[in-house]
Design a protein around this motif. Structure first.
Motif, mmCIF file in Angstrom:
data_model
loop_
_atom_site.group_PDB
_atom_site.id
_atom_site.type_symbol
_atom_site.label_atom_id
_atom_site.label_comp_id
_atom_site.label_asym_id
_atom_site.label_seq_id
_atom_site.Cartn_x
_atom_site.Cartn_y
_atom_site.Cartn_z
ATOM 1 N N VAL A 143 0.895 -1.162 0.000
ATOM 2 C CA VAL A 143 0.000 0.000 0.000
ATOM 3 C C VAL A 143 0.929 1.206 0.000
ATOM 4 O O VAL A 143 1.729 1.367 0.919
ATOM 5 N N THR A 144 0.834 2.046 -1.048
ATOM 6 C CA THR A 144 1.760 3.173 -1.144
ATOM 7 C C THR A 144 1.072 4.497 -1.414
ATOM 8 O O THR A 144 0.073 4.557 -2.139
ATOM 9 N N ASP A 145 1.631 5.534 -0.814
ATOM 10 C CA ASP A 145 1.263 6.900 -1.140
ATOM 11 C C ASP A 145 1.959 7.214 -2.470
ATOM 12 O O ASP A 145 2.812 6.451 -2.924
ATOM 13 N N ILE A 146 1.637 8.336 -3.088
ATOM 14 C CA ILE A 146 2.330 8.724 -4.318
ATOM 15 C C ILE A 146 3.373 9.798 -4.035
ATOM 16 O O ILE A 146 4.532 9.647 -4.386
ATOM 17 N N VAL A 147 2.970 10.881 -3.363
ATOM 18 C CA VAL A 147 3.873 12.004 -3.148
ATOM 19 C C VAL A 147 4.744 11.745 -1.923
ATOM 20 O O VAL A 147 4.276 11.804 -0.789
ATOM 21 N N MET A 148 6.017 11.399 -2.215
ATOM 22 C CA MET A 148 6.995 11.112 -1.150
ATOM 23 C C MET A 148 8.368 11.553 -1.641
ATOM 24 O O MET A 148 8.602 11.601 -2.852
ATOM 25 N N PRO A 149 9.293 11.844 -0.709
ATOM 26 C CA PRO A 149 10.651 12.207 -1.118
ATOM 27 C C PRO A 149 11.420 10.989 -1.643
ATOM 28 O O PRO A 149 10.975 9.855 -1.482
ATOM 29 N N ARG A 150 12.532 11.240 -2.253
ATOM 30 C CA ARG A 150 13.482 10.255 -2.798
ATOM 31 C C ARG A 150 12.892 9.414 -3.920
ATOM 32 O O ARG A 150 13.335 9.520 -5.048
ATOM 33 N N LYS A 151 11.924 8.563 -3.661
ATOM 34 C CA LYS A 151 11.290 7.768 -4.716
ATOM 35 C C LYS A 151 9.802 7.770 -4.450
ATOM 36 O O LYS A 151 9.351 7.345 -3.399
ATOM 37 N N ASN A 152 9.023 8.292 -5.422
ATOM 38 C CA ASN A 152 7.583 8.411 -5.206
ATOM 39 C C ASN A 152 6.850 7.094 -5.485
ATOM 40 O O ASN A 152 7.445 6.103 -5.907
ATOM 41 N N THR A 154 -3.756 7.606 -1.798
ATOM 42 C CA THR A 154 -3.188 8.936 -1.947
ATOM 43 C C THR A 154 -4.241 10.031 -1.962
ATOM 44 O O THR A 154 -5.411 9.768 -2.232
ATOM 45 N N SER A 155 -3.806 11.254 -1.722
ATOM 46 C CA SER A 155 -4.710 12.397 -1.817
ATOM 47 C C SER A 155 -4.832 12.903 -3.253
ATOM 48 O O SER A 155 -5.638 13.769 -3.543
#
Length: 120
Positions: free
Chosen positions: A50-59, A82-83
């Motif tokens: 389960v992953t968010d999209i907007v993140m530092p280093r690797k989205n 994600t939002s």
């Protein structure tokens, strides 16, 4: 017991999602971004991400593409949570290989249902 990897740069979101999944009987591993997720996936394959999209280093898009292009991880289902809720965001997430796309704020049973459905 299935293992779910939660990838989100927000501690609050990771804790909330982890708690919901644990209460539903899942083993949970957490990562703060796509880079840490890849390190954890290489060490021990989860059953679902389960992953968010907007993140530092690797989205989340990059993480999903990596997962779906690696022979030993391409079978792992990915839920984008994600939002980013525009129609194009959903389209692009699915184009990267996501198996489900849930927008924040979400109704917890919706996430649990998506996870259970993808793990059957």
């Amino acid at each position: 017991m299935h293992t779910v990897l939660i990838v989100d740069d927000s501690l609050t979101v990771r804790q909330m999602v982890s708690e919901q999944l644990r209460k539903s009987g899942f083993n949970v591993v957490e990562a703060i971004d796509g880079e840490e997720a890849i390190t954890k996936i290489r060490a021990n394959l989860p059953d679902l991400v389960v992953t968010d999209i907007v993140m530092p280093r690797k989205n989340g898009y990059e993480l999903c593409r990596w997962l779906k292009n690696e022979p030993n991880t391409k079978h792992i289902p990915v839920v984008m949570c994600t939002s980013k809720s525009e129609e194009f965001d959903v389209y692009w997430g699915m184009k990267q290989g996501a198996d489900a796309y849930i927008t924040k704020p979400y109704h917890p049973p919706d996430l649990i249902d998506a996870v259970k459905k993808l793990l059957k």
